[in-house]
Design a protein around this motif. Structure first.
Motif: not given
Length: 210
Positions: A3, A63-64, A67, A103, A106-108, A110
């Motif tokens: 990441r 992670e944030r 995204r 990915e 959940s990432t997609c 968001e």
């Protein structure tokens, strides 16, 4: 790549290297989209500016930050001034591309949600990532008068197909709606830095359009 590596890769607005694999191919395609000839503001300069703003934000977990970097890269990838669904189409493309990159769903989801917030730049309560993305996207409004005027001129060029008789009232209406937002910048740090200058810039442009 892990990441932290992915975060560094997507915070870099430069061209990919030959060994960057599918991520590099994807970035190359995004850069090509932002190089379309009709773009005067919604181009790679805007993306690089937004990524620079994000890089200066302290205290974000990888992670944030990743995204948000994804959301910046994809938020204007589809941009046609004659259509009204650019953000939704860009969000859908982000879902597909990020899924292809491996990915999580959940990432997609968001990232797509964040991109769609840039349609009206309105953010609900308890949404710090949404507040940050919207504020980064609107940062240009709070820059110096000279920088703002260059932005406004670039927008007019993108809408060169619209006659003045229609562009002026339409643009003024958009700016008034932005001014109605309380606050204009949902992220507190951006509000402190840009809010007053942004309101002055918007008010001044509205006056020139009247």
């Amino acid at each position: 790549m892990d990441r932290a590596q992915a975060c560094a890769f997507w915070l870099d607005s430069g061209p990919p290297s030959p060994g960057d694999g599918l991520a590099g191919e994807t970035k190359a395609r995004l850069r090509a989209a932002y190089g379309e000839p009709h773009r005067r503001y919604h181009d790679m300069t805007h993306i690089a500016d937004c990524l620079g703003e994000l890089a200066r934000v302290e205290g974000l977990a990888d992670e944030r930050r990743l995204r948000l970097a994804y959301a910046i890269w994809w938020h204007d990838v589809i941009y046609d001034p004659t259509r009204s669904d650019n953000e939704a189409a860009s969000a859908a493309l982000a879902r597909d591309d990020l899924a292809a990159l491996g990915e999580a769903d959940s990432t997609c989801a968001e990232v797509a949600r964040l991109i769609e917030l840039t349609t009206g730049h309105q953010v609900g309560e308890d949404d710090p990532d949404g507040a940050l993305l919207v504020s980064i996207d609107l940062a240009v409004l709070g820059r110096s008068a000279e920088a703002y005027d260059a932005y406004a001129s670039a927008i007019r060029q993108e809408y060169a197909h619209v006659p003045d008789a229609f562009f002026r009232p339409g643009r003024a209406g958009v700016l008034r709606r932005i001014l109605e937002a309380q606050p204009l910048y949902p992220d507190p740090a951006y509000r402190a830095r840009y809010e007053d200058q942004a309101r002055a810039n918007l008010t001044r442009e509205i006056a020139t359009l009247s």
